[in-house]
Design a protein around this motif. Sequence first.
Motif, PDB file in Angstrom:
ATOM      1  N   ILE A   4       0.830  -1.215   0.000  1.00 25.57           N
ATOM      2  CA  ILE A   4       0.000   0.000   0.000  1.00 25.57           C
ATOM      3  C   ILE A   4       0.862   1.261   0.000  1.00 25.57           C
ATOM      4  O   ILE A   4       0.593   2.215  -0.741  1.00 25.57           O
ATOM      5  CB  ILE A   4      -0.939   0.005   1.224  1.00 25.57           C
ATOM      6  CG1 ILE A   4      -1.945  -1.151   1.121  1.00 25.57           C
ATOM      7  CG2 ILE A   4      -1.696   1.342   1.312  1.00 25.57           C
ATOM      8  CD1 ILE A   4      -2.793  -1.334   2.373  1.00 25.57           C
ATOM      9  N   PHE A   5       1.922   1.261   0.808  1.00 28.66           N
ATOM     10  CA  PHE A   5       2.665   2.504   1.038  1.00 28.66           C
ATOM     11  C   PHE A   5       4.078   2.522   0.448  1.00 28.66           C
ATOM     12  O   PHE A   5       4.683   3.589   0.347  1.00 28.66           O
ATOM     13  CB  PHE A   5       2.762   2.774   2.552  1.00 28.66           C
ATOM     14  CG  PHE A   5       1.435   2.954   3.220  1.00 28.66           C
ATOM     15  CD1 PHE A   5       0.745   4.142   3.102  1.00 28.66           C
ATOM     16  CD2 PHE A   5       0.865   1.918   3.963  1.00 28.66           C
ATOM     17  CE1 PHE A   5      -0.495   4.317   3.718  1.00 28.66           C
ATOM     18  CE2 PHE A   5      -0.369   2.081   4.586  1.00 28.66           C
ATOM     19  CZ  PHE A   5      -1.050   3.283   4.454  1.00 28.66           C
ATOM     20  N   GLY A   6       4.617   1.359   0.079  1.00 29.17           N
ATOM     21  CA  GLY A   6       5.995   1.294  -0.402  1.00 29.17           C
ATOM     22  C   GLY A   6       6.110   1.523  -1.891  1.00 29.17           C
ATOM     23  O   GLY A   6       5.124   1.626  -2.617  1.00 29.17           O
ATOM     24  N   THR A   7       7.347   1.615  -2.364  1.00 32.31           N
ATOM     25  CA  THR A   7       7.635   1.752  -3.793  1.00 32.31           C
ATOM     26  C   THR A   7       8.611   0.661  -4.205  1.00 32.31           C
ATOM     27  O   THR A   7       9.461   0.232  -3.425  1.00 32.31           O
ATOM     28  CB  THR A   7       8.241   3.134  -4.108  1.00 32.31           C
ATOM     29  OG1 THR A   7       9.397   3.340  -3.278  1.00 32.31           O
ATOM     30  CG2 THR A   7       7.228   4.243  -3.847  1.00 32.31           C
ATOM     31  N   HIS A   8       8.492   0.247  -5.461  1.00 32.15           N
ATOM     32  CA  HIS A   8       9.321  -0.842  -5.964  1.00 32.15           C
ATOM     33  C   HIS A   8      10.767  -0.383  -6.180  1.00 32.15           C
ATOM     34  O   HIS A   8      11.015   0.731  -6.633  1.00 32.15           O
ATOM     35  CB  HIS A   8       8.746  -1.354  -7.284  1.00 32.15           C
ATOM     36  CG  HIS A   8       9.544  -2.453  -7.900  1.00 32.15           C
ATOM     37  ND1 HIS A   8       9.542  -3.735  -7.409  1.00 32.15           N
ATOM     38  CD2 HIS A   8      10.401  -2.460  -8.959  1.00 32.15           C
ATOM     39  CE1 HIS A   8      10.343  -4.483  -8.137  1.00 32.15           C
ATOM     40  NE2 HIS A   8      10.882  -3.735  -9.082  1.00 32.15           N
ATOM     41  N   SER A   9      11.720  -1.257  -5.842  1.00 29.53           N
ATOM     42  CA  SER A   9      13.136  -0.971  -6.078  1.00 29.53           C
ATOM     43  C   SER A   9      13.908  -2.279  -5.985  1.00 29.53           C
ATOM     44  O   SER A   9      13.429  -3.273  -5.434  1.00 29.53           O
ATOM     45  CB  SER A   9      13.676   0.029  -5.051  1.00 29.53           C
ATOM     46  OG  SER A   9      13.677  -0.546  -3.762  1.00 29.53           O
ATOM     47  N   SER A  10      15.145  -2.272  -6.505  1.00 32.88           N
ATOM     48  CA  SER A  10      15.981  -3.467  -6.411  1.00 32.88           C
ATOM     49  C   SER A  10      16.354  -3.750  -4.960  1.00 32.88           C
ATOM     50  O   SER A  10      16.481  -4.914  -4.557  1.00 32.88           O
ATOM     51  CB  SER A  10      17.249  -3.294  -7.255  1.00 32.88           C
ATOM     52  OG  SER A  10      18.006  -2.181  -6.802  1.00 32.88           O
ATOM     53  N   ILE A  11      16.527  -2.685  -4.171  1.00 31.42           N
ATOM     54  CA  ILE A  11      16.818  -2.871  -2.748  1.00 31.42           C
ATOM     55  C   ILE A  11      15.667  -3.603  -2.075  1.00 31.42           C
ATOM     56  O   ILE A  11      15.867  -4.548  -1.306  1.00 31.42           O
ATOM     57  CB  ILE A  11      17.060  -1.510  -2.051  1.00 31.42           C
ATOM     58  CG1 ILE A  11      18.370  -0.891  -2.525  1.00 31.42           C
ATOM     59  CG2 ILE A  11      17.083  -1.676  -0.532  1.00 31.42           C
ATOM     60  CD1 ILE A  11      18.650   0.477  -1.944  1.00 31.42           C
ATOM     61  N   MET A  12      14.425  -3.174  -2.403  1.00 34.29           N
ATOM     62  CA  MET A  12      13.264  -3.803  -1.798  1.00 34.29           C
ATOM     63  C   MET A  12      13.116  -5.249  -2.257  1.00 34.29           C
ATOM     64  O   MET A  12      12.680  -6.112  -1.481  1.00 34.29           O
ATOM     65  CB  MET A  12      11.995  -3.001  -2.131  1.00 34.29           C
ATOM     66  CG  MET A  12      10.795  -3.390  -1.280  1.00 34.29           C
ATOM     67  SD  MET A  12      11.089  -3.095   0.492  1.00 34.29           S
ATOM     68  CE  MET A  12      10.118  -4.415   1.230  1.00 34.29           C
TER      69      MET A  12
END
Length: 352
Positions: free
Chosen positions: A68-76
Amino acid sequence: MNQEMILKIAGMILIPFIFVVLLIPMIKKIAIKINAVDVPGGRHIHKKTTPKLGGLAIFFGFLLGYMIFGTHSSIMNGILIGSFIIILIGVIDDITELGALPQFIGQLASACVVVFYGGLLIKDVNAFGLYIDFSILSYPLTIFFIVGCINCINLIDGLDGLSGGISSIYYLTIGIIAIIQGKTGLDFVLAFTMLGSTLGFLVYNFNPASIFAGDCGSNFMGFMIAVIALLGFKNVTMTSFIIPLIILAIPILDTLFALIRRFLKKQPLFEGDKFHLHHQFLNRNFTTKQTVLIIYVIDALFAFASILYFLNDKEVGYVIYSILLILVVIFVLKTNIVFDRELIKQKFKKSK
């Protein structure tokens, strides 16, 4: 802080909280059905068979909050893969008791994913006017940090509500520090979503607990503590590196004392015993609930001093740190958390 930010923080806490509260009754039934339960006896203090796998609910609450609140990234991506490994190994252990080595391999694998795939590293540090570049040592140092955080929370998970409460204090403190610094990045999001998820679990885990976190839960909470610290302090000064460790003072000290104690007694370093911090309070006739609340207060004082430090009220922070350090020394001298005082007295009498 504007109204939109306040509402966002409230959502990051409340949505995972409500989700976990609603999910845990189902997790309980599943745990009992597959025999993922903790049976009284041995080092266990509880007096009735209790389902484990509470960590699964925390993990799913975290996933919902991130979606809901996060954004996609390689770190994630690295964090998600690492957390899945931790949960998988923990769930298997909660069902079949894998033993220390397979768990350690799982912890190591999750840390390696975060480091090599996610790219989270303790690269350098500015300390006392010196700049230290860890270079290739960044990799083993960061892996050691992650595995260390995991085991600190795992080792202190001995009483109802203890690991969940300490983890919650950490997530809340890091969230507050992020607000003070004006950060609204991934560490900010994960701190508050983990806070909501862990508080939802504590509804059922605080004494008397009807479900335990299990190794999947304690390992996952420790893993996320390490990840959030690394996200907030990727290129660190000595101060910003030490602050997360100070917030975790209680589990770190308990782990350190356990290692020293077992070394002095010539016991295996990772063999469990009944001399941890919480055992020392219980041996002084405090109830389980009183013991947990006392440890909460001590841990909260370390966290409060850290927040004051970030608010540039360093003198007050130093005073609180110093008082707590003196209390820790007195506690060590007055209990058996490091030394067997009775054995030392007997040896002293014989030497006379």
